[in-house]
Design an enzyme around this catalytic site. Structure first.
Site, PDB file in Angstrom:
ATOM      1  N   ILE A   1       0.862  -1.179   0.000  1.00 36.17           N
ATOM      2  CA  ILE A   1       0.000   0.000   0.000  1.00 36.17           C
ATOM      3  C   ILE A   1       0.900   1.231   0.000  1.00 36.17           C
ATOM      4  O   ILE A   1       1.669   1.448   0.931  1.00 36.17           O
ATOM      5  CB  ILE A   1      -0.923   0.006   1.228  1.00 36.17           C
ATOM      6  CG1 ILE A   1      -1.792  -1.252   1.231  1.00 36.17           C
ATOM      7  CG2 ILE A   1      -1.776   1.256   1.273  1.00 36.17           C
ATOM      8  CD1 ILE A   1      -2.419  -1.557   2.576  1.00 36.17           C
TER       9      ILE A   1
ATOM     10  N   HIS B   1      -0.186   6.535   6.409  1.00 35.18           N
ATOM     11  CA  HIS B   1       0.306   6.562   7.789  1.00 35.18           C
ATOM     12  C   HIS B   1      -0.620   7.317   8.738  1.00 35.18           C
ATOM     13  O   HIS B   1      -0.268   7.562   9.898  1.00 35.18           O
ATOM     14  CB  HIS B   1       1.722   7.148   7.887  1.00 35.18           C
ATOM     15  CG  HIS B   1       2.703   6.521   6.937  1.00 35.18           C
ATOM     16  ND1 HIS B   1       2.833   5.157   6.816  1.00 35.18           N
ATOM     17  CD2 HIS B   1       3.572   7.072   6.048  1.00 35.18           C
ATOM     18  CE1 HIS B   1       3.758   4.891   5.903  1.00 35.18           C
ATOM     19  NE2 HIS B   1       4.212   6.034   5.416  1.00 35.18           N
TER      20      HIS B   1
ATOM     21  N   GLN C   1      -6.791   3.497   0.210  1.00 37.63           N
ATOM     22  CA  GLN C   1      -6.582   2.348   1.088  1.00 37.63           C
ATOM     23  C   GLN C   1      -7.717   2.159   2.090  1.00 37.63           C
ATOM     24  O   GLN C   1      -7.736   1.156   2.811  1.00 37.63           O
ATOM     25  CB  GLN C   1      -5.255   2.467   1.825  1.00 37.63           C
ATOM     26  CG  GLN C   1      -5.207   3.522   2.926  1.00 37.63           C
ATOM     27  CD  GLN C   1      -3.889   3.489   3.676  1.00 37.63           C
ATOM     28  OE1 GLN C   1      -2.957   4.183   3.302  1.00 37.63           O
ATOM     29  NE2 GLN C   1      -3.806   2.693   4.740  1.00 37.63           N
TER      30      GLN C   1
ATOM     31  N   TYR D   1       4.534  10.734  -4.140  1.00 33.63           N
ATOM     32  CA  TYR D   1       3.409  11.641  -3.957  1.00 33.63           C
ATOM     33  C   TYR D   1       2.591  11.767  -5.244  1.00 33.63           C
ATOM     34  O   TYR D   1       2.231  10.761  -5.840  1.00 33.63           O
ATOM     35  CB  TYR D   1       3.896  12.985  -3.425  1.00 33.63           C
ATOM     36  CG  TYR D   1       4.582  12.849  -2.087  1.00 33.63           C
ATOM     37  CD1 TYR D   1       3.841  12.706  -0.909  1.00 33.63           C
ATOM     38  CD2 TYR D   1       5.977  12.813  -2.006  1.00 33.63           C
ATOM     39  CE1 TYR D   1       4.468  12.540   0.322  1.00 33.63           C
ATOM     40  CE2 TYR D   1       6.605  12.655  -0.772  1.00 33.63           C
ATOM     41  CZ  TYR D   1       5.854  12.523   0.388  1.00 33.63           C
ATOM     42  OH  TYR D   1       6.473  12.353   1.589  1.00 33.63           O
TER      43      TYR D   1
ATOM     44  N   ASP E   1       2.451   0.834   3.662  1.00 33.85           N
ATOM     45  CA  ASP E   1       3.353   1.993   3.628  1.00 33.85           C
ATOM     46  C   ASP E   1       2.606   3.137   2.952  1.00 33.85           C
ATOM     47  O   ASP E   1       3.139   3.839   2.108  1.00 33.85           O
ATOM     48  CB  ASP E   1       4.634   1.637   2.868  1.00 33.85           C
ATOM     49  CG  ASP E   1       5.686   2.734   2.952  1.00 33.85           C
ATOM     50  OD1 ASP E   1       5.583   3.599   3.844  1.00 33.85           O
ATOM     51  OD2 ASP E   1       6.612   2.734   2.113  1.00 33.85           O
TER      52      ASP E   1
ATOM     53  N   VAL F   1       2.951   3.746  -3.174  1.00 34.16           N
ATOM     54  CA  VAL F   1       3.983   3.566  -4.197  1.00 34.16           C
ATOM     55  C   VAL F   1       5.133   4.549  -4.015  1.00 34.16           C
ATOM     56  O   VAL F   1       6.269   4.273  -4.372  1.00 34.16           O
ATOM     57  CB  VAL F   1       3.366   3.711  -5.603  1.00 34.16           C
ATOM     58  CG1 VAL F   1       4.435   3.701  -6.693  1.00 34.16           C
ATOM     59  CG2 VAL F   1       2.355   2.596  -5.846  1.00 34.16           C
ATOM     60  N   GLY F   2       4.838   5.698  -3.406  1.00 36.93           N
ATOM     61  CA  GLY F   2       5.861   6.730  -3.248  1.00 36.93           C
ATOM     62  C   GLY F   2       5.805   7.740  -4.373  1.00 36.93           C
ATOM     63  O   GLY F   2       5.152   7.538  -5.395  1.00 36.93           O
TER      64      GLY F   2
END
Length: 264
Positions: free
Chosen positions: A74, A149, A124, A79, A146, A76-77
Site C-alpha cells: 500500500i 500513515h 486504502q 506523492y 506503507d 507507491v511513493g
C-alpha cells in the site's frame, strides 16, 4: 542525479528513458539477487536509506525468497508525481524472482508498471476498491502498509485486508511512529488512546491468549482465531496469520477446569 542521467532526461522520450533506466538498474543489480540490503540501496528505497526496515524484512520474509507469492504494498511513493516512486516495488521484484508484486496508490502510478509489477489506483480505506483489488489478485501472502500513515487509515485498512490475507501470511505496518504525532491523528500523551495505530495493535496481543480468558459466554473474534504471532520493532509491526487453536491447560470454554489456588 548524475550528469549522464540529466542528459538522458533531456534527449529521450519518457518511455525511452524508463527503458534505459531499467536496463541500467538491472545491470547494477546483477549478482545481488540474494542480498536484500544491496538491492534496497541500488533501488534507492527509503526502507534502508531513512529506516532500518530491511534488517527485519530479511528475518521475516526470507522464507518466501524463491516461492511463487503475491505481495501487495500500500503506497507507491513519489506523492502526486505520476512518474516518481516504485523503488520498493522494484526491490521486491528483484528479491522475490518468482513473485507477483502489486501495489495501490491514491494517485495514478500506472507509468511505473512493468513485468510482474501491477499498480492499482484507489484509496486504502475504500472497502469496495480493496475488495476489487483482492478479487483480481487472488490469494495474498504478504501485505505491507506503507500508505498514508494516518492512524485511522492504518486501522481501517488492517480490518479490511487482514481477513483477506492468506492463512500463513504476514501483514506488515511501517512508520508506526505516526501513532504519536497529532497531524496523523496520533497522541504522545495518552499511549493507550485506542485511536492510535500502535495502541490498537498492542491491544491485539491479547488475541494470542484468548483461550485463557475466564469470561462467561465469551465469543472469540476473527483476530482471536487468526493472529498467531506479533513482532514489534522501531516504527514497524509484523502480524502473522494462522489458526490460533492452541489449547489451554487450565481453561475450557472460558471456565477454569482445575483448582487455581496459588501454592504458598
Amino acid at each position: 542525479m548524475n550528469k549522464l542521467e540529466q542528459y538522458l532526461r533531456k534527449t529521450l522520450s519518457e518511455n525511452q528513458l524508463k527503458h534505459v533506466l531499467r536496463i541500467s538498474r538491472n545491470i547494477k543489480l546483477f549478482g545481488h539477487g540474494n542480498n536484500l540490503k544491496e538491492i534496497a540501496r541500488i533501488c534507492k528505497t527509503d526502507k534502508i536509506e531513512d529506516h532500518n526496515y530491511i534488517t527485519h524484512y530479511i528475518t521475516h520474509l526470507k522464507k518466501y525468497k524463491n516461492k511463487k507469492i503475491n505481495l501487495l504494498e500500500i503506497g507507491v511513493g513519489g506523492y502526486d508525481n505520476p512518474k516518481s516512486g516504485a523503488a520498493s516495488l522494484r526491490m521486491w521484484k528483484k528479491y522475490f524472482p518468482l513473485a507477483n508484486i502489486f501495489a495501490i496508490d491514491i494517485y495514478d502510478k500506472s507509468f511505473l508498471q512493468e513485468k510482474r509489477i501491477k499498480i492499482f489506483k484507489g484509496s486504502q480505506v475504500d472497502e469496495e476498491f480493496l475488495n476489487q483489488v483482492v478479487n483480481e489478485i487472488g490469494e495474498i501472502d504478504v501485505i505491507i502498509d506503507d500508505g498514508s500513515h494516518i492512524n485511522e487509515h492504518v486501522i481501517k485498512t488492517f480490518n479490511i485486508l487482514f481477513p483477506k490475507l492468506k492463512t500463513g501470511g504476514i501483514y506488515i505496518v511501517e512508520d508506526t511512529q505516526t501513532s504519536y504525532w497529532k497531524p496523523f491523528g496520533g497522541d504522545s500523551e495518552d499511549l493507550n488512546n485506542p485511536s492510535n495505530s500502535l495502541s490498537y495493535f498492542k491491544s491485539l496481543t491479547d488475541c494470542l491468549n484468548h483461550v485463557e480468558f475466564v469470561r462467561d459466554s465469551y465469543n472469540p473474534t476473527y483476530f482471536d482465531k487468526h493472529i498467531v504471532s506479533m513482532h514489534f520493532y522501531h516504527n514497524m509491526v509484523f502480524i502473522y496469520k494462522g489458526l490460533n487453536d492452541e489449547k489451554s491447560s487450565w481453561v475450557v470454554d472460558h471456565k477454569f477446569t482445575r483448582n487455581t489456588t496459588l501454592r504458598q
